[in-house]
Design a protein around this motif. Structure first.
Motif, mmCIF file in Angstrom:
data_model
loop_
_atom_site.group_PDB
_atom_site.id
_atom_site.type_symbol
_atom_site.label_atom_id
_atom_site.label_comp_id
_atom_site.label_asym_id
_atom_site.label_seq_id
_atom_site.Cartn_x
_atom_site.Cartn_y
_atom_site.Cartn_z
ATOM 1 N N LEU A 55 0.955 -1.068 -0.070
ATOM 2 C CA LEU A 55 -0.011 -0.093 -0.015
ATOM 3 C C LEU A 55 0.882 1.347 0.036
ATOM 4 O O LEU A 55 1.116 1.996 1.006
ATOM 5 C CB LEU A 55 -0.849 0.134 1.153
ATOM 6 N N SER A 56 1.505 1.416 -1.107
ATOM 7 C CA SER A 56 2.512 2.433 -1.173
ATOM 8 C C SER A 56 2.669 2.824 -2.612
ATOM 9 O O SER A 56 2.315 2.320 -3.494
ATOM 10 C CB SER A 56 3.858 1.892 -0.635
ATOM 11 N N MET A 57 3.200 4.178 -2.914
ATOM 12 C CA MET A 57 3.388 4.779 -3.972
ATOM 13 C C MET A 57 4.940 4.459 -4.601
ATOM 14 O O MET A 57 5.184 4.938 -5.699
ATOM 15 C CB MET A 57 3.326 6.298 -4.210
ATOM 16 N N ASN A 58 5.592 3.617 -3.801
ATOM 17 C CA ASN A 58 7.045 3.391 -4.125
ATOM 18 C C ASN A 58 7.047 2.522 -5.466
ATOM 19 O O ASN A 58 6.641 1.425 -5.313
ATOM 20 C CB ASN A 58 7.811 2.744 -2.830
ATOM 21 N N PRO A 59 7.634 2.731 -6.231
ATOM 22 C CA PRO A 59 7.682 2.076 -7.563
ATOM 23 C C PRO A 59 8.167 0.551 -7.228
ATOM 24 O O PRO A 59 7.708 -0.362 -7.910
ATOM 25 C CB PRO A 59 8.302 2.584 -8.615
ATOM 26 N N LEU A 60 9.306 0.442 -6.475
ATOM 27 C CA LEU A 60 9.910 -0.584 -6.226
ATOM 28 C C LEU A 60 9.077 -1.645 -5.652
ATOM 29 O O LEU A 60 9.430 -2.949 -5.901
ATOM 30 C CB LEU A 60 11.203 -0.517 -5.240
ATOM 31 N N VAL A 61 7.896 -1.374 -5.034
ATOM 32 C CA VAL A 61 7.126 -2.584 -4.465
ATOM 33 C C VAL A 61 6.189 -3.071 -5.322
ATOM 34 O O VAL A 61 5.667 -4.205 -5.374
ATOM 35 C CB VAL A 61 6.470 -2.157 -3.090
ATOM 36 N N HIS A 62 6.038 -2.347 -6.448
ATOM 37 C CA HIS A 62 4.938 -2.705 -7.524
ATOM 38 C C HIS A 62 5.720 -3.298 -8.980
ATOM 39 O O HIS A 62 4.897 -3.926 -9.622
ATOM 40 C CB HIS A 62 4.205 -1.697 -7.889
ATOM 41 N N MET A 63 6.950 -3.224 -8.639
ATOM 42 C CA MET A 63 7.827 -3.267 -10.041
ATOM 43 C C MET A 63 7.920 -4.790 -10.444
ATOM 44 O O MET A 63 8.148 -5.734 -9.506
ATOM 45 C CB MET A 63 9.190 -2.888 -9.887
ATOM 46 N N ASP A 64 7.413 -5.129 -11.614
ATOM 47 C CA ASP A 64 7.913 -6.166 -12.262
ATOM 48 C C ASP A 64 8.995 -6.052 -13.201
ATOM 49 O O ASP A 64 8.735 -5.285 -14.220
ATOM 50 C CB ASP A 64 6.593 -6.827 -12.854
ATOM 51 N N MET A 65 9.954 -6.925 -13.092
ATOM 52 C CA MET A 65 11.140 -6.760 -14.000
ATOM 53 C C MET A 65 11.039 -6.642 -15.530
ATOM 54 O O MET A 65 11.442 -5.846 -16.082
ATOM 55 C CB MET A 65 12.400 -7.735 -13.654
ATOM 56 N N ILE A 66 10.064 -7.501 -15.865
ATOM 57 C CA ILE A 66 9.827 -7.673 -17.348
ATOM 58 C C ILE A 66 8.779 -6.663 -17.633
ATOM 59 O O ILE A 66 8.809 -5.896 -18.486
ATOM 60 C CB ILE A 66 9.282 -9.080 -17.639
ATOM 61 N N GLY A 67 7.597 -6.722 -16.980
ATOM 62 C CA GLY A 67 6.263 -5.837 -17.294
ATOM 63 C C GLY A 67 6.616 -4.348 -16.988
ATOM 64 O O GLY A 67 6.052 -3.621 -17.701
ATOM 65 N N THR A 68 7.481 -4.026 -15.979
ATOM 66 C CA THR A 68 7.412 -2.646 -15.788
ATOM 67 C C THR A 68 8.589 -1.920 -16.097
ATOM 68 O O THR A 68 8.719 -0.720 -16.392
ATOM 69 C CB THR A 68 7.405 -2.525 -14.061
ATOM 70 N N LEU A 69 9.691 -2.807 -16.302
ATOM 71 C CA LEU A 69 10.928 -2.191 -16.876
ATOM 72 C C LEU A 69 11.278 -2.494 -18.249
ATOM 73 O O LEU A 69 11.242 -1.658 -19.045
ATOM 74 C CB LEU A 69 12.258 -2.440 -15.754
ATOM 75 N N ILE A 70 11.651 -3.799 -18.558
ATOM 76 C CA ILE A 70 12.333 -4.321 -19.701
ATOM 77 C C ILE A 70 11.528 -3.835 -21.159
ATOM 78 O O ILE A 70 11.789 -3.382 -21.606
ATOM 79 C CB ILE A 70 12.352 -5.852 -19.707
ATOM 80 N N LEU A 71 9.954 -4.398 -21.006
ATOM 81 C CA LEU A 71 9.257 -4.229 -22.111
ATOM 82 C C LEU A 71 9.054 -2.643 -22.225
ATOM 83 O O LEU A 71 9.161 -2.598 -23.492
ATOM 84 C CB LEU A 71 7.915 -4.777 -21.853
ATOM 85 N N PRO A 72 8.581 -2.045 -21.120
ATOM 86 C CA PRO A 72 8.447 -0.574 -21.792
ATOM 87 C C PRO A 72 9.657 0.394 -21.896
ATOM 88 O O PRO A 72 9.405 0.859 -23.100
ATOM 89 C CB PRO A 72 7.799 0.005 -20.503
ATOM 90 N N LEU A 73 10.678 0.068 -21.630
ATOM 91 C CA LEU A 73 11.967 0.699 -21.774
ATOM 92 C C LEU A 73 12.551 0.364 -23.196
ATOM 93 O O LEU A 73 13.081 1.106 -23.949
ATOM 94 C CB LEU A 73 13.097 0.219 -20.784
ATOM 95 N N VAL A 74 12.399 -1.011 -23.457
ATOM 96 C CA VAL A 74 12.746 -1.463 -24.764
ATOM 97 C C VAL A 74 11.767 -0.749 -25.900
ATOM 98 O O VAL A 74 12.305 -0.446 -27.131
ATOM 99 C CB VAL A 74 12.778 -2.927 -24.945
ATOM 100 N N SER A 75 10.661 -0.645 -25.597
ATOM 101 C CA SER A 75 9.670 -0.117 -26.644
ATOM 102 C C SER A 75 9.771 1.429 -26.864
ATOM 103 O O SER A 75 10.016 1.665 -27.887
ATOM 104 C CB SER A 75 8.240 -0.151 -25.788
ATOM 105 N N ILE A 76 10.469 1.975 -25.405
ATOM 106 C CA ILE A 76 10.526 3.362 -25.763
ATOM 107 C C ILE A 76 11.989 3.616 -26.595
ATOM 108 O O ILE A 76 11.928 4.367 -27.487
ATOM 109 C CB ILE A 76 10.703 4.107 -24.552
ATOM 110 N N VAL A 77 13.123 2.908 -26.236
ATOM 111 C CA VAL A 77 14.191 3.350 -26.991
ATOM 112 C C VAL A 77 14.213 2.776 -28.301
ATOM 113 O O VAL A 77 14.944 3.399 -29.278
ATOM 114 C CB VAL A 77 15.326 2.228 -26.119
ATOM 115 N N LEU A 78 13.490 1.661 -28.699
ATOM 116 C CA LEU A 78 13.330 1.144 -29.938
ATOM 117 C C LEU A 78 12.199 1.784 -31.056
ATOM 118 O O LEU A 78 12.275 1.430 -32.085
ATOM 119 C CB LEU A 78 13.302 -0.293 -30.004
#
Length: 229
Positions: A55-78
């Motif tokens: 129950l927090s707005m801290n991104p780290l507690v909700h982060m999924d390595m693939i869904g929250t970081l890898i896929l979105p960042l790859v989509s943005i960079v490429l």
């Protein structure tokens, strides 16, 4: 291929700008979405999310390595045509709910509604910037970020309300289905998840752009009109 240091700096600067414009609003919208689920669950009697530190707005507690970081960042960079991602679902223990069928309806609905709320807030902020800060060097940049913020939240809202498990819309739909029907749908969640992924990868979910653009245009028009701009 040889890149000069100036060219590399420009590339890194462009990537950094894209992350600021697209990824940061996306990350905030995801966190607020999950926080809303947990907040309503606590109001309905289940404090599992709070006990687990979710129950927090801290991104780290909700982060999924693939869904929250890898896929979105790859989509943005490429600059891929598909921008897709997710966060870890907030845990809910239905045994703590007084009326699981009704309570889960509101807990599930809280996610999409939270994104609609953020879209409304974003449109009002655009009006404020346009009225009081237009002409300043950073105003146009702020407006572009807010526009992206609105569209991102609207896409999350309309996407998650689709009546398919494991999306929020599947749980919202469960409120109106016979219990045995919903049980069967939940048992075959892996199939609907595959269907959902196919819809995303084939671009068929671009149909969501119709209600998103309609909502976006009306939100911004109403906000600007309300401020007399």
């Amino acid at each position: 291929m040889i890149l000069s240091s100036k060219g590399m700096n420009m590339d890194f600067a462009e990537i950094g700008a894209k992350i600021g414009v697209y990824f940061i609003p996306f990350l905030f919208a995801l966190c607020f979405h999950e926080y809303a689920h947990g907040w309503v669950a606590r109001r309905r009697g289940d404090n599992t999310a709070e006990m687990m530190g979710r129950l927090s707005m801290n991104p780290l507690v909700h982060m999924d390595m693939i869904g929250t970081l890898i896929l979105p960042l790859v989509s943005i960079v490429l600059a891929t045509p598909i921008f897709f991602g997710w966060a870890k679902p907030v845990p809910v223990n239905t045994r703590n709910l007084k009326n699981p069928r009704i309570d889960m309806f509101w807990i599930a609905l809280a996610g999409p509604l939270s994104n609609i709320l953020l879209a409304i807030v974003g449109s009002v902020l655009i009006a404020v910037v346009a009225k009081y800060f237009l002409g300043m060097t950073y105003a146009n940049g702020m407006i572009e970020i807010l526009k992206t913020f609105i569209v991102t939240n609207l896409f999350l809202a309309f996407f998650n309300i689709l009546p398919l498990h494991p999306l929020d819309g599947g749980k919202v739909l469960a409120r109106f289905l016979p219990a045995q029907w919903n049980y069967k749908l939940e048992q075959h969640e892996h199939i609907t998840s595959m269907v959902l992924m196919i819809l995303v990868l084939t671009g068929m979910l671009r149909i969501l752009s119709v209600p998103v653009i309609w909502s976006y245009n009306h939100l911004v028009t109403l906000a600007l009109g309300g401020f007399g701009i």
